[in-house]
Scaffold this motif. Sequence first.
Motif, PDB file in Angstrom:
ATOM      1  N   UNK A   1    -123.004 -10.045 -12.240  1.00  0.00           N
ATOM      2  CA  UNK A   1    -124.288 -10.106 -11.531  1.00  0.00           C
ATOM      3  C   UNK A   1    -124.208  -9.774 -10.041  1.00  0.00           C
ATOM      4  N   UNK A   2    -123.152 -10.199  -9.370  1.00  0.00           N
ATOM      5  CA  UNK A   2    -123.053  -9.919  -7.927  1.00  0.00           C
ATOM      6  C   UNK A   2    -122.970  -8.422  -7.649  1.00  0.00           C
ATOM      7  N   UNK A   3    -122.182  -7.701  -8.439  1.00  0.00           N
ATOM      8  CA  UNK A   3    -122.076  -6.251  -8.233  1.00  0.00           C
ATOM      9  C   UNK A   3    -123.334  -5.523  -8.707  1.00  0.00           C
ATOM     10  N   UNK A   4    -124.011  -6.062  -9.694  1.00  0.00           N
ATOM     11  CA  UNK A   4    -125.285  -5.498 -10.126  1.00  0.00           C
ATOM     12  C   UNK A   4    -126.296  -5.601  -8.978  1.00  0.00           C
ATOM     13  N   UNK A   5    -126.358  -6.751  -8.352  1.00  0.00           N
ATOM     14  CA  UNK A   5    -127.290  -6.943  -7.229  1.00  0.00           C
ATOM     15  C   UNK A   5    -126.949  -6.020  -6.068  1.00  0.00           C
ATOM     16  N   UNK A   6    -125.661  -5.801  -5.816  1.00  0.00           N
ATOM     17  CA  UNK A   6    -125.255  -4.862  -4.754  1.00  0.00           C
ATOM     18  C   UNK A   6    -125.726  -3.445  -5.079  1.00  0.00           C
ATOM     19  N   UNK A   7    -125.558  -3.034  -6.335  1.00  0.00           N
ATOM     20  CA  UNK A   7    -125.998  -1.705  -6.738  1.00  0.00           C
ATOM     21  C   UNK A   7    -127.507  -1.554  -6.548  1.00  0.00           C
ATOM     22  N   UNK A   8    -128.255  -2.597  -6.861  1.00  0.00           N
ATOM     23  CA  UNK A   8    -129.716  -2.558  -6.689  1.00  0.00           C
ATOM     24  C   UNK A   8    -130.097  -2.362  -5.216  1.00  0.00           C
ATOM     25  N   UNK A   9    -129.285  -2.872  -4.315  1.00  0.00           N
ATOM     26  CA  UNK A   9    -129.557  -2.674  -2.882  1.00  0.00           C
ATOM     27  C   UNK A   9    -129.234  -1.252  -2.446  1.00  0.00           C
ATOM     28  N   UNK A  10    -128.256  -0.633  -3.107  1.00  0.00           N
ATOM     29  CA  UNK A  10    -127.796   0.713  -2.731  1.00  0.00           C
ATOM     30  C   UNK A  10    -128.622   1.828  -3.363  1.00  0.00           C
ATOM     31  N   UNK A  11    -129.173   1.591  -4.537  1.00  0.00           N
ATOM     32  CA  UNK A  11    -129.851   2.636  -5.304  1.00  0.00           C
ATOM     33  C   UNK A  11    -131.275   2.197  -5.655  1.00  0.00           C
ATOM     34  N   UNK A  12    -132.187   3.154  -5.793  1.00  0.00           N
ATOM     35  CA  UNK A  12    -133.581   2.818  -6.133  1.00  0.00           C
ATOM     36  C   UNK A  12    -133.759   2.542  -7.627  1.00  0.00           C
ATOM     37  N   UNK A  13    -133.212   1.430  -8.066  1.00  0.00           N
ATOM     38  CA  UNK A  13    -133.256   1.062  -9.482  1.00  0.00           C
ATOM     39  C   UNK A  13    -134.501   0.210  -9.736  1.00  0.00           C
ATOM     40  N   UNK A  14    -135.220   0.535 -10.790  1.00  0.00           N
ATOM     41  CA  UNK A  14    -136.389  -0.270 -11.170  1.00  0.00           C
ATOM     42  C   UNK A  14    -135.962  -1.674 -11.570  1.00  0.00           C
ATOM     43  N   UNK A  15    -136.909  -2.603 -11.502  1.00  0.00           N
ATOM     44  CA  UNK A  15    -136.666  -3.941 -12.019  1.00  0.00           C
ATOM     45  C   UNK A  15    -136.862  -3.903 -13.530  1.00  0.00           C
ATOM     46  N   UNK A  16    -135.803  -4.104 -14.287  1.00  0.00           N
ATOM     47  CA  UNK A  16    -135.958  -4.077 -15.742  1.00  0.00           C
ATOM     48  C   UNK A  16    -136.521  -5.402 -16.239  1.00  0.00           C
ATOM     49  N   UNK A  17    -137.024  -5.391 -17.448  1.00  0.00           N
ATOM     50  CA  UNK A  17    -137.474  -6.627 -18.066  1.00  0.00           C
ATOM     51  C   UNK A  17    -136.295  -7.512 -18.436  1.00  0.00           C
ATOM     52  N   UNK A  18    -135.204  -6.864 -18.838  1.00  0.00           N
ATOM     53  CA  UNK A  18    -134.004  -7.589 -19.250  1.00  0.00           C
ATOM     54  C   UNK A  18    -132.796  -6.944 -18.586  1.00  0.00           C
ATOM     55  N   UNK A  19    -131.886  -7.781 -18.096  1.00  0.00           N
ATOM     56  CA  UNK A  19    -130.637  -7.302 -17.510  1.00  0.00           C
ATOM     57  C   UNK A  19    -129.488  -7.965 -18.255  1.00  0.00           C
ATOM     58  N   UNK A  20    -128.581  -7.140 -18.755  1.00  0.00           N
ATOM     59  CA  UNK A  20    -127.389  -7.634 -19.441  1.00  0.00           C
ATOM     60  C   UNK A  20    -126.205  -7.266 -18.563  1.00  0.00           C
TER      61      UNK A  20
END
Length: 154
Positions: A56-75
Amino acid sequence: MDWLDGSANLMLVSDLDDTMVDHTDPDNLSLLRFNALWESTYRQDSILVFSTGRPPTLYKELRKEKPILNPGITITSVGTEIAYGEELVLDEGWIQLLSKNWNRNVVLEETAKFPDFIPQADMDQGPHKVSFYIPKEKAQEVTSPLYTSLAQHG
């Protein structure tokens, strides 16, 4: 997923690194095109799911770096953590299911018997995940004995 009034017409599940996110594209053109298509055509009656090996921590970092949509579900964490919505609310049922037959100490004890296993960084570990590096040429050699060893505890 309270934005859906009924069943979803489509569920799109995608990996992130080198699938949804092209790290060689500094302008994020493909990702931005996907985002526009998803928002205009699918968001109202579909579910977007991102599945990643990242914790989760690296996922959140990627979200800050890239314009990723908010998904309904994150695995995240190779399927060991499932969360919902922008707030990443953990799926308690999934946690209970994984906890049912999981004994982290047994996994650590048994994997310690294999000197070729090198633990990955602490951030890559999780409540239901123990991760190692192993030289590719040794992987086949340890798979069967490790499986047998773990099965004896199961």
